[in-house]
Design a protein around this motif. Structure first.
Motif, PDB file in Angstrom:
ATOM      1  N   LEU A  24       4.893   5.263   8.404  1.00 52.78           N
ATOM      2  CA  LEU A  24       4.934   3.884   7.913  1.00 52.78           C
ATOM      3  C   LEU A  24       3.830   3.635   6.900  1.00 52.78           C
ATOM      4  CD1 LEU A  24       6.096   1.030   8.018  1.00 52.78           C
ATOM      5  CD2 LEU A  24       4.536   0.570   9.923  1.00 52.78           C
ATOM      6  N   PHE A  25       2.637   4.131   7.177  1.00 48.87           N
ATOM      7  CA  PHE A  25       1.519   3.966   6.245  1.00 48.87           C
ATOM      8  C   PHE A  25       1.831   4.633   4.907  1.00 48.87           C
ATOM      9  CE2 PHE A  25      -2.581   5.432   4.523  1.00 48.87           C
ATOM     10  CZ  PHE A  25      -3.200   4.200   4.345  1.00 48.87           C
ATOM     11  N   LEU A  26       2.360   5.850   4.946  1.00 45.82           N
ATOM     12  CA  LEU A  26       2.682   6.548   3.701  1.00 45.82           C
ATOM     13  C   LEU A  26       3.816   5.866   2.939  1.00 45.82           C
ATOM     14  CD1 LEU A  26       2.365  10.250   4.871  1.00 45.82           C
ATOM     15  CD2 LEU A  26       0.754   8.937   3.470  1.00 45.82           C
ATOM     16  N   ILE A  27       4.799   5.330   3.656  1.00 47.36           N
ATOM     17  CA  ILE A  27       5.897   4.626   2.996  1.00 47.36           C
ATOM     18  C   ILE A  27       5.397   3.344   2.345  1.00 47.36           C
ATOM     19  CG2 ILE A  27       8.034   3.350   3.466  1.00 47.36           C
ATOM     20  CD1 ILE A  27       8.728   5.610   5.452  1.00 47.36           C
ATOM     21  N   ILE A  28       4.478   2.641   3.003  1.00 44.17           N
ATOM     22  CA  ILE A  28       3.913   1.430   2.401  1.00 44.17           C
ATOM     23  C   ILE A  28       3.121   1.780   1.150  1.00 44.17           C
ATOM     24  CG2 ILE A  28       2.211  -0.407   2.754  1.00 44.17           C
ATOM     25  CD1 ILE A  28       3.207  -0.600   5.627  1.00 44.17           C
ATOM     26  N   LEU A  29       2.344   2.862   1.197  1.00 44.51           N
ATOM     27  CA  LEU A  29       1.608   3.286  -0.006  1.00 44.51           C
ATOM     28  C   LEU A  29       2.561   3.657  -1.140  1.00 44.51           C
ATOM     29  CD1 LEU A  29      -1.324   5.483   1.345  1.00 44.51           C
ATOM     30  CD2 LEU A  29      -1.467   3.260   0.253  1.00 44.51           C
ATOM     31  N   LEU A  30       3.625   4.381  -0.817  1.00 48.43           N
ATOM     32  CA  LEU A  30       4.605   4.773  -1.825  1.00 48.43           C
ATOM     33  C   LEU A  30       5.310   3.554  -2.405  1.00 48.43           C
ATOM     34  CD1 LEU A  30       6.141   7.094  -3.254  1.00 48.43           C
ATOM     35  CD2 LEU A  30       7.797   6.954  -1.385  1.00 48.43           C
ATOM     36  N   ALA A  31       5.679   2.609  -1.546  1.00 45.97           N
ATOM     37  CA  ALA A  31       6.346   1.390  -2.017  1.00 45.97           C
ATOM     38  C   ALA A  31       5.434   0.580  -2.924  1.00 45.97           C
ATOM     39  CB  ALA A  31       6.798   0.547  -0.830  1.00 45.97           C
ATOM     40  N   TYR A  32       4.151   0.559  -2.630  1.00 48.22           N
ATOM     41  CA  TYR A  32       3.197  -0.144  -3.503  1.00 48.22           C
ATOM     42  C   TYR A  32       3.088   0.554  -4.859  1.00 48.22           C
ATOM     43  CZ  TYR A  32      -1.165  -1.971  -5.324  1.00 48.22           C
ATOM     44  OH  TYR A  32      -2.121  -2.527  -6.139  1.00 48.22           O
ATOM     45  N   GLN A  33       3.013   1.884  -4.838  1.00 47.97           N
ATOM     46  CA  GLN A  33       2.907   2.640  -6.089  1.00 47.97           C
ATOM     47  C   GLN A  33       4.152   2.489  -6.946  1.00 47.97           C
ATOM     48  OE1 GLN A  33       0.360   4.343  -7.466  1.00 47.97           O
ATOM     49  NE2 GLN A  33      -0.925   3.648  -5.787  1.00 47.97           N
ATOM     50  N   LEU A  34       5.323   2.391  -6.329  1.00 44.51           N
ATOM     51  CA  LEU A  34       6.568   2.253  -7.074  1.00 44.51           C
ATOM     52  C   LEU A  34       6.857   0.807  -7.474  1.00 44.51           C
ATOM     53  CD1 LEU A  34       8.857   4.694  -5.052  1.00 44.51           C
ATOM     54  CD2 LEU A  34       7.794   5.074  -7.284  1.00 44.51           C
ATOM     55  N   GLY A  35       6.039  -0.121  -6.985  1.00 47.47           N
ATOM     56  CA  GLY A  35       6.215  -1.519  -7.351  1.00 47.47           C
ATOM     57  C   GLY A  35       7.231  -2.266  -6.505  1.00 47.47           C
ATOM     58  N   TRP A  36       7.657  -1.672  -5.394  1.00 46.88           N
ATOM     59  CA  TRP A  36       8.623  -2.338  -4.524  1.00 46.88           C
ATOM     60  C   TRP A  36       7.981  -3.491  -3.764  1.00 46.88           C
ATOM     61  CZ3 TRP A  36      10.926   2.661  -2.007  1.00 46.88           C
ATOM     62  CH2 TRP A  36      11.649   3.366  -2.972  1.00 46.88           C
ATOM     63  N   ILE A  37       6.695  -3.351  -3.475  1.00 43.14           N
ATOM     64  CA  ILE A  37       5.935  -4.426  -2.841  1.00 43.14           C
ATOM     65  C   ILE A  37       4.679  -4.660  -3.652  1.00 43.14           C
ATOM     66  CG2 ILE A  37       6.804  -4.015  -0.503  1.00 43.14           C
ATOM     67  CD1 ILE A  37       4.237  -2.491   0.092  1.00 43.14           C
ATOM     68  N   ARG A  38       4.145  -5.866  -3.564  1.00 43.21           N
ATOM     69  CA  ARG A  38       2.900  -6.164  -4.263  1.00 43.21           C
ATOM     70  C   ARG A  38       2.083  -7.108  -3.392  1.00 43.21           C
ATOM     71  NH1 ARG A  38       6.699  -9.481  -6.259  1.00 43.21           N
ATOM     72  NH2 ARG A  38       6.132 -11.589  -6.831  1.00 43.21           N
ATOM     73  N   PRO A  39       0.772  -7.029  -3.506  1.00 49.49           N
ATOM     74  CA  PRO A  39      -0.053  -7.917  -2.699  1.00 49.49           C
ATOM     75  C   PRO A  39       0.080  -9.357  -3.198  1.00 49.49           C
ATOM     76  CG  PRO A  39      -1.426  -6.602  -4.146  1.00 49.49           C
ATOM     77  CD  PRO A  39      -0.030  -6.099  -4.296  1.00 49.49           C
ATOM     78  N   SER A  40       0.151 -10.280  -2.270  1.00 51.78           N
ATOM     79  CA  SER A  40       0.278 -11.677  -2.671  1.00 51.78           C
ATOM     80  C   SER A  40      -1.004 -12.452  -2.446  1.00 51.78           C
ATOM     81  CB  SER A  40       1.433 -12.349  -1.896  1.00 51.78           C
ATOM     82  OG  SER A  40       1.183 -12.258  -0.516  1.00 51.78           O
ATOM     83  N   GLY A  41      -1.866 -11.952  -1.602  1.00 55.74           N
ATOM     84  CA  GLY A  41      -3.134 -12.623  -1.343  1.00 55.74           C
ATOM     85  C   GLY A  41      -2.933 -13.901  -0.544  1.00 55.74           C
ATOM     86  N   LEU A  42      -4.013 -14.582  -0.321  1.00 57.56           N
ATOM     87  CA  LEU A  42      -3.968 -15.837   0.404  1.00 57.56           C
ATOM     88  C   LEU A  42      -3.851 -16.982  -0.588  1.00 57.56           C
ATOM     89  CD1 LEU A  42      -6.788 -15.207   3.028  1.00 57.56           C
ATOM     90  CD2 LEU A  42      -4.340 -15.176   3.421  1.00 57.56           C
ATOM     91  N   PRO A  43      -3.037 -17.988  -0.279  1.00 60.50           N
ATOM     92  CA  PRO A  43      -2.960 -19.132  -1.181  1.00 60.50           C
ATOM     93  C   PRO A  43      -4.266 -19.931  -1.147  1.00 60.50           C
ATOM     94  CG  PRO A  43      -1.615 -19.513   0.767  1.00 60.50           C
ATOM     95  CD  PRO A  43      -2.148 -18.111   0.848  1.00 60.50           C
ATOM     96  N   MET A  85      12.438  -4.628   2.262  1.00 64.28           N
ATOM     97  CA  MET A  85      11.279  -3.858   2.678  1.00 64.28           C
ATOM     98  C   MET A  85      10.631  -4.486   3.919  1.00 64.28           C
ATOM     99  SD  MET A  85       9.939  -1.129   1.618  1.00 64.28           S
ATOM    100  CE  MET A  85       8.565  -0.177   2.073  1.00 64.28           C
ATOM    101  N   LYS A  86      10.650  -5.821   3.981  1.00 66.87           N
ATOM    102  CA  LYS A  86      10.060  -6.497   5.142  1.00 66.87           C
ATOM    103  C   LYS A  86      10.798  -6.132   6.425  1.00 66.87           C
ATOM    104  CE  LYS A  86       8.492 -10.523   2.585  1.00 66.87           C
ATOM    105  NZ  LYS A  86       8.632 -11.985   2.420  1.00 66.87           N
ATOM    106  N   VAL A  87      12.111  -6.069   6.340  1.00 67.03           N
ATOM    107  CA  VAL A  87      12.912  -5.721   7.522  1.00 67.03           C
ATOM    108  C   VAL A  87      12.600  -4.296   7.961  1.00 67.03           C
ATOM    109  CG1 VAL A  87      15.264  -5.385   8.369  1.00 67.03           C
ATOM    110  CG2 VAL A  87      14.727  -7.349   6.919  1.00 67.03           C
TER     111      VAL A  87
END
Length: 80
Positions: free
Chosen positions: A58-77, A1-3
């Motif tokens: 791109l914005f809609l694909i990122i939203l869809l990927a988040y909803q499907l669980g393909w990406i998740r927020p990692s936050g700041l360490p 997904m990053k690529v």
């Protein structure tokens, strides 16, 4: 997904650069003669419309990927 995201951002930048190039070459033909003023404006408008479309996609694909669980927020360490 990053690529995919990086490639999409590069495509958005390429469309923006293309629009800038069309704006700078406005009214100039490769042989030195002038185009009709509408031709470069149409190509610049098309390049800008492509950039906007790619950005929205791109914005809609990122939203869809988040909803499907393909990406998740990692936050700041956090440093304790």
């Amino acid at each position: 997904m990053k690529v995919f995201i990086v490639l999409a951002l590069l495509a958005i930048l390429a469309a923006l650069a293309g629009a800038g190039l069309f704006m700078l070459r406005r009214g100039q033909a490769p042989g030195g003669s002038t185009h009709t003023p509408a031709q470069p404006d149409k190509r610049m408008a098309w390049a800008l419309a492509l950039r906007v479309g790619l950005s929205v996609a791109l914005f809609l694909i990122i939203l869809l990927a988040y909803q499907l669980g393909w990406i998740r927020p990692s936050g700041l360490p956090l440093q304790p």
